[in-house]
Scaffold this active site. Structure first.
Site, mmCIF file in Angstrom:
data_model
loop_
_atom_site.group_PDB
_atom_site.id
_atom_site.type_symbol
_atom_site.label_atom_id
_atom_site.label_comp_id
_atom_site.label_asym_id
_atom_site.label_seq_id
_atom_site.Cartn_x
_atom_site.Cartn_y
_atom_site.Cartn_z
ATOM 1 N N GLY A 156 9.261 -20.129 -3.645
ATOM 2 C CA GLY A 156 10.246 -21.137 -3.995
ATOM 3 C C GLY A 156 9.788 -21.925 -5.207
ATOM 4 N N CYS A 157 10.738 -22.510 -5.933
ATOM 5 C CA CYS A 157 10.406 -23.231 -7.167
ATOM 6 C C CYS A 157 9.659 -24.533 -6.879
ATOM 7 C CB CYS A 157 11.657 -23.476 -7.987
ATOM 8 S SG CYS A 157 13.019 -24.261 -7.092
ATOM 9 N N TYR A 158 10.240 -25.385 -6.034
ATOM 10 C CA TYR A 158 9.534 -26.619 -5.668
ATOM 11 C C TYR A 158 8.166 -26.315 -5.042
ATOM 12 C CZ TYR A 158 13.564 -29.834 -6.303
ATOM 13 O OH TYR A 158 14.589 -30.613 -6.804
ATOM 14 N N PRO A 159 8.082 -25.381 -4.083
ATOM 15 C CA PRO A 159 6.774 -25.096 -3.491
ATOM 16 C C PRO A 159 5.721 -24.657 -4.504
ATOM 17 C CG PRO A 159 8.480 -24.267 -2.055
ATOM 18 C CD PRO A 159 9.169 -24.710 -3.328
ATOM 19 N N THR A 160 6.129 -23.891 -5.520
ATOM 20 C CA THR A 160 5.159 -23.470 -6.531
ATOM 21 C C THR A 160 4.506 -24.682 -7.181
ATOM 22 O OG1 THR A 160 6.298 -21.393 -6.994
ATOM 23 C CG2 THR A 160 4.889 -22.267 -8.733
#
Length: 353
Positions: A156-160
């Site tokens: 995921g983008c936020y998790p990265t």
């Protein structure tokens, strides 16, 4: 599957109408060892991809086809599945059983257990046997597994933007794992291409808004993956915000340092920066910098910038403040998928990026 007689990696794009699909196609145009050979759409069959994404006109006119795993497996070596959760898992299953390697952009295989997935996504998982048995697509931590994987769960983008700075510090025991706050701002493309009230120009322009407070699905992904990497249970309070820009994520992360005798603000900061630099020394897309990162610094790239500051008086360190910037459509999605593809096929991970 037909034998690939060329030296090029043949790529299939599954679900071709969104921003992530456009970004994959755009990157592949300059990739010297991969090419887009097939693209699918459930609603726009027969149209050229450039009609859906006009910026590709004259450069990529692959005709959109119906989803048929056998045909895809005959014409591609890897499929990039850009479908929403639930629907994606079914397609990934069918593609994998047809003998093609798959990179899945959805959250369907990111989490470690079926109950955790079904709690946060509210659907029955169509391929539960593979949940917890699919490698997470972050080569900086799972490169060896990605190289041999049949299915990769693209992060995921936020998790990265949270996992990359936090996991090394939690694993090294340099910050408290039970009190972490992640405050993230994302460009509007993170909400996808489908029209929504909150992403209309008159709603998003000249405004910034928090959403999904204490209920965003990426919070559990952060906790789950940091636990898997660091082997420590973490408690992350995550708040996302929508900002009036096309692309990019800036995460400001707050944690408490694990202090040693006679620690100062400078010694804590130096220790944390040294740990991050040591972790990412051999990873070309991750940059531990002295300046404060900004989304413009990484826009349109697969690169990550992160840094650390420590609050408090000189001899009384307070909170750790970590700032991390990524491009949500590149390192947060399509660029990461290309990086994973490169690792899967044994070529330099920076190729095309």
């Amino acid at each position: 599957m037909q034998e690939n007689l060329s030296n090029m990696i043949r790529v299939a794009l599954i679900g071709s109408t969104g921003y992530t699909a456009l970004e994959v196609a755009r990157i592949l145009l300059s990739h010297e060892k991969a090419e887009l050979t097939i693209a699918t759409s459930r609603s726009d069959e027969g149209k050229p991809l450039s009609e859906i994404h006009p910026s590709l006109a004259g450069r990529c006119d692959v005709a959109l086809q119906p989803f048929d795993p056998k045909t895809i497996a005959e014409n591609a070596d890897v499929a990039m599945c850009c479908l929403p959760h639930g629907a994606s898992a079914e397609s990934v299953r069918d593609l994998a059983l047809a003998g093609i390697r798959v990179i899945d952009f959805s959250a369907d295989f990111r989490l470690s257990s079926v109950p955790l997935y079904e709690k946060w996504y509210g659907v029955t998982h169509p391929w539960p046997d593979r949940v917890g048995n699919v490698v997470y697509g972050m080569p900086e931590f799972f490169g060896d597994e990605i190289a041999n994987a049949d299915v990769v769960a693209n992060p995921g983008c936020y998790p990265t933007s949270a996992i990359m700075p936090l996991a090394p510090l939690v694993k090294a025991g340099l910050i408290e794992a039970d009190d972490i706050i992640v405050d993230s701002k994302s460009g509007v493309s993170g909400a996808g291409r489908s029209p929504k009230l909150g992403t209309l120009y008159c709603e998003a322009n000249e405004s910034i808004a928090a959403y999904a407070i204490a209920s965003h699905r990426h919070g559990p992904e952060m906790q789950d993956l940091i636990h898997r990497i660091a082997d420590k249970t973490v408690n992350v309070l995550f708040t996302p915000h929508l900002t009036p820009m096309d692309r990019g994520i800036l995460s400001t992360i707050y944690a408490r340092p694990v202090l040693q005798d006679n620690d100062t603000v400078e010694s804590v900061s130096s220790r944390l920066m040294a740990q991050l630099r040591d972790t990412y020394r051999d990873h070309p897309f991750v940059h531990v910098v002295d300046h404060l990162p900004a989304t413009k610094h990484v826009a349109m790239t697969n690169h990550v910038q992160m840094t650390v500051r420590v609050s408090g008086n000189e001899d009384q360190p307070g909170r750790v403040i970590i700032v991390c910037a990524i491009d949500n459509l590149s390192k947060g999605a399509s660029g990461a998928a290309i990086q994973n593809m490169n690792v899967m096929f044994g070529i330099d991970q920076m190729t095309g990026l």
